[in-house]
Each structure stands twice: as structure tokens, then as C-alpha cells.
Scaffold this motif. Structure first.
Motif, short mmCIF file in Angstrom:
data_model
loop_
_atom_site.label_atom_id
_atom_site.label_comp_id
_atom_site.label_asym_id
_atom_site.label_seq_id
_atom_site.Cartn_x
_atom_site.Cartn_y
_atom_site.Cartn_z
N GLU A 352 148.96 -68.35 62.06
CA GLU A 352 149.98 -67.31 62.05
C GLU A 352 150.83 -67.47 60.80
OE1 GLU A 352 153.77 -65.75 64.70
OE2 GLU A 352 152.32 -67.18 65.54
N PRO A 353 151.05 -66.39 60.00
CA PRO A 353 151.80 -66.53 58.75
C PRO A 353 153.27 -66.81 59.03
CG PRO A 353 151.39 -64.22 59.23
CD PRO A 353 150.61 -65.02 60.23
N ALA A 354 153.87 -67.53 58.09
CA ALA A 354 155.31 -67.74 58.16
C ALA A 354 156.00 -66.42 57.85
CB ALA A 354 155.73 -68.82 57.16
N LEU A 355 157.22 -66.25 58.39
CA LEU A 355 157.94 -65.00 58.17
C LEU A 355 158.13 -64.67 56.70
CD1 LEU A 355 160.67 -64.96 60.98
CD2 LEU A 355 158.81 -63.33 60.63
N PRO A 356 158.52 -65.61 55.83
CA PRO A 356 158.69 -65.26 54.42
C PRO A 356 157.41 -64.76 53.77
CG PRO A 356 159.81 -67.32 54.91
CD PRO A 356 158.98 -67.00 56.11
N ASP A 357 156.25 -65.38 54.13
CA ASP A 357 154.98 -64.94 53.56
C ASP A 357 154.63 -63.53 54.02
OD1 ASP A 357 154.57 -67.30 52.19
OD2 ASP A 357 153.62 -68.26 53.91
N ALA A 358 154.81 -63.27 55.30
CA ALA A 358 154.51 -61.94 55.82
C ALA A 358 155.43 -60.89 55.20
CB ALA A 358 154.66 -61.93 57.34
N PHE A 359 156.72 -61.25 55.04
CA PHE A 359 157.67 -60.32 54.44
C PHE A 359 157.32 -60.05 52.98
CE2 PHE A 359 162.34 -59.47 53.29
CZ PHE A 359 162.22 -58.13 53.66
N ARG A 360 156.85 -61.09 52.26
CA ARG A 360 156.46 -60.94 50.86
C ARG A 360 155.32 -59.92 50.72
NH1 ARG A 360 156.01 -65.77 50.00
NH2 ARG A 360 157.87 -66.19 48.75
N VAL A 361 154.32 -60.01 51.59
CA VAL A 361 153.19 -59.07 51.53
C VAL A 361 153.65 -57.66 51.88
CG1 VAL A 361 150.96 -58.48 52.55
CG2 VAL A 361 151.50 -60.86 51.97
N TYR A 362 154.52 -57.56 52.88
CA TYR A 362 155.02 -56.23 53.28
C TYR A 362 155.73 -55.56 52.11
CZ TYR A 362 158.26 -52.82 55.19
OH TYR A 362 158.99 -51.67 55.40
N LEU A 363 156.60 -56.30 51.43
CA LEU A 363 157.34 -55.71 50.30
C LEU A 363 156.39 -55.29 49.19
CD1 LEU A 363 160.37 -58.19 50.12
CD2 LEU A 363 160.40 -55.82 50.93
#
Length: 413
Positions: A352-363
Motif C-alpha cells: 500500500e503506498p504511503a500518503l505522500p507518494d500517492a498524493f505526489r502521483v495525484y498532483l
């Protein structure tokens, strides 16, 4: 020949992705009033959802009452409450503008028997004909809530609605003169099989009305569905006028309209739709920025939802689109998925990705530049750390509970 003008679902107060639509509403309501002056109906019916919220703003109240008063100056105007409308507000409106003050503007707040305002009678054609209108506002399913010792459940909504419609229809036919009378009906209801739009509130299939249960009258003016359409099934004519403005991009290609109905006693009606063209258009675009630049003129003055292809994730997407179509309101611009294939997570897909990594891809997928992505993620991580390090203070309820546990009361023997 009696003439009816049917409009519906104005949804005054509706905002589009945070953008007020005051100018759009003013323009389209002026267009409806102009059509009324031109067509000279004997009766005007609004079939519900006058407002988008049950607590409209003062400005929307003024907008509604001014437009309805202009319509009532042309012909008697009846407005039934929709599921978005407040019955209490409608009761107040009718007190201020209804038959007691003789202004020709009538509001129906809730289901009412014929003798309490559920059936209206109006002269038409200089008194040679008579219109009888049955009016059925939105009926909440709670009206048919049944309680018994065995269980508590909703009664069949369709059965309950059928009884209410039959009650009004029977009252409309009392003293019916086939050589003089024209029967109309209006209801704010979802008829099974009607083509819905994403902008409508979800409708539980248990709370639908069958087309075959609609009253057998010359014309039934329906409200609730935003897409203009005829109802299939009954032998008589029933139609949704639809909303005068598109409520979301799913209605971008709809032809918005009002309905004009001509009827004579005992004869089939003639139904015409008058297209409405006022208000800001909704448009979707998919292609490259160069293609958008070549077609920019057609998107001038629209609400534009662009999906851009062929660009890298770090392109300043919003800025570039705004430069190409400066007079459009851009809604949710996005890069097509193939344009962001490089924006991948640097971890095992099984984890499961860490929140910062997932947020980075979303942005990155939203078209933010690399610098903007990193600065935003840094701020996001800082906020996360603050939350993790902080012990929240106890709530008042927790403090009261702790005090009670520390000072237990024991019943005296």
C-alpha cells in the motif's frame, strides 16, 4: 382553443462547480417571459423545483417572484413544490400572492384535496372554454409510512400515488362538460423509464410512478427530470419540460425548452417545444493544446471541461488553457491518462503506498509542474507530522464522562 405554457425545474440558486449562474438565470427567465408574451397562453404551469435549495437566498427569492409575477401578468400561473422546494416557503408565497389578493399567482405546497386547493378552474378562450387543473406537488415517501405490530415498512409508493392521483382526477371530472372543459394535470414525480440526468438527486426505484397510473387527461405537465422528454406508455400526452439551463456536463447536448400545449375539448392536443438558447453553454473538449487553440473560438464564453492529450505531467495545464480560451470558465482540466504514464509510484505494487507518494502521483496526474508537486507534498508531509505529534485535547463530553467515573454515585441501601 385553450393554450398551456409548461415550464419546470428552474433550480434558482444552482451554482456550477462553485460559479454562480445569476446572469444565466436572468437571461433564460427573461426568455421564458418573452415566450409567454408571444404565445399568450390561457394558463402557465411550473411543475416544481423552483429553487435548488429549500432555503433560497434573498436574491433568489426576488428573482423567482419577479419572474413569476411577470408570467402571472400574462396568464394565471400555478407553481407546485418540488423535492428541492420548501413547503413552508410555498405556503407563505401563496398567502402573499394567491387568490386572497387576486394576483393570479398560485403556489401548491403539499398534496391538497380538491376543496383545499388541489384542483383549479380557469376560464379560457374568453369564457367559451374552461380549464380544470389537478396539481400534485412532490410527495415524500414518509406519507405512506405504515406501522404495525408485526413490522415497520414503507407501503407501496406507487399504490399510494395512484390513490392520490385518482382522488384529484375524480374531483376534476365533477360537473365535467365534454363540450367546454379541458383537463390538465401537473405533478412533480419520477415516472418509471424516464431518461434521467446525473444532476438529479438519486431516486430509489421503490418510489417511482408508473406511466399507466398517470391520469387520463389532455396533457400532464411533469417536473423532476432535467432532460426534456415525452413520457412513453400512456395513450394520452405527458411530458417533462426539463430544466431551462443544463445542470451538469451530462446535459451539455440537451436542447432545453418550454412546452406549449393547444387543446380543445374532446380532441387530441397539439404539443410544441420552444427551444431556449439563453445562458452560458456547457462544453467538453478532448485533444491536444494545439487542437484546442485551433478551435478556441467555439469555446468562448462557455463552461469548458478539457481533457488534454500529448502533454507531459509537468506542463502548467491550467495556465496554458486559460491563455488559449481566456473567456471560458474552465472546469476540472485534466491530462489524459496516456500523458501521465511516467508518473508512477516507486514501490512494490503489492504494498500500500504511503500518503505522500500517492498524493505526489495525484498532483502529477492533475497537470501540476514538478516544482509545484514537490512543494505541495512537502507542505502536506509537514501537516501530517503536526497531526501525528499532537495529542488532541479532550472534548467536553470526554471531560464530563471522566468526572462522572471519578465520582461514582452509589444508591443508598
Amino acid at each position: 382553443m385553450s393554450r398551456l405554457l409548461h415550464t419546470s425545474d428552474w433550480h434558482l440558486g444552482h451554482t456550477f462547480h462553485g460559479h454562480p449562474r445569476n446572469e444565466d438565470f436572468d437571461a433564460v427567465l427573461a426568455e421564458i417571459v418573452a415566450i409567454a408574451h408571444e404565445s399568450r397562453p390561457d394558463l402557465i404551469v411550473h411543475s416544481g423545483d423552483l429553487f435548488h435549495s429549500s432555503r433560497p437566498t434573498g436574491r433568489d427569492l426576488i428573482r423567482a417572484m419577479r419572474s413569476l409575477a411577470e408570467l402571472a401578468a400574462v396568464a394565471p400561473t400555478v407553481v407546485v413544490a418540488g423535492n428541492h422546494d420548501s413547503p413552508t416557503y410555498f405556503e407563505f408565497f401563496d398567502l402573499m400572492t394567491g387568490p386572497s389578493v387576486g394576483r393570479g399567482l398560485f403556489f401548491v405546497d403539499r398534496f391538497r384535496p380538491a376543496h383545499e386547493g388541489g384542483v383549479f378552474t380557469f376560464d379560457a378562450c374568453g369564457g367559451e372554454q374552461r380549464i380544470r387543473l389537478g396539481a400534485l406537488p412532490f410527495v415524500h415517501p414518509n406519507r405512506f409510512w405504515q406501522r404495525s405490530a408485526a413490522d415497520t415498512s414503507y407501503n407501496d409508493y406507487a399504490v399510494g400515488m395512484r390513490k392520490l392521483q385518482a382522488e384529484l382526477t375524480e374531483a376534476m371530472r365533477e360537473g365535467y362538460d365534454p363540450d367546454r372543459d379541458v383537463l390538465f394535470f401537473t405533478a412533480h414525480v419520477y415516472v418509471t423509464g424516464s431518461e434521467r440526468s446525473p444532476s438529479e438527486r438519486a431516486v430509489d426505484e421503490s418510489f417511482e410512478t408508473s406511466a399507466e397510473d398517470l391520469p387520463e387527461v389532455s396533457y400532464t405537465a411533469l417536473g423532476h427530470i432535467h432532460r426534456p422528454q415525452a413520457v412513453r406508455g400512456p395513450k394520452f400526452t405527458a411530458r417533462y419540460a426539463g430544466s431551462p439551463l443544463p445542470m451538469d456536463f451530462g446535459e451539455a447536448n440537451d436542447s432545453k425548452s418550454v412546452v406549449i400545449v393547444d387543446a380543445d375539448p374532446g380532441r387530441p392536443v397539439r404539443v410544441r417545444t420552444r427551444r431556449l438558447s439563453s445562458g452560458r453553454r456547457l462544453a467538453k473538449f478532448e485533444g491536444t493544446l494545439d487542437e484546442l487553440r485551433a478551435e478556441a473560438a467555439q469555446y468562448d464564453g462557455t463552461f469548458l471541461k478539457p481533457l488534454i492529450t500529448g502533454e507531459e505531467p509537468d506542463v502548467p495545464l491550467c495556465q496554458k488553457i486559460a491563455e488559449i480560451v481566456p473567456h471560458a470558465i474552465v472546469v476540472k482540466p485534466a491530462l489524459a491518462r496516456e500523458a501521465v504514464t511516467n508518473a508512477v509510484l516507486d514501490f512494490d505494487p503489492g504494498d500500500e503506498p504511503a500518503l505522500p507518494d500517492a498524493f505526489r502521483v495525484y498532483l502529477a496526474r492533475e497537470g501540476q509542474s514538478a516544482d509545484a508537486v514537490e512543494s505541495t507534498v512537502t507542505a502536506f508531509v509537514h501537516l501530517l507530522n503536526e497531526v501525528d505529534d499532537e495529542t488532541p485535547p479532550p472534548t467536553p463530553a470526554e471531560e464530563l464522562l471522566r468526572a462522572a467515573l471519578e465520582d461514582l454515585w452509589t444508591e443508598a441501601s
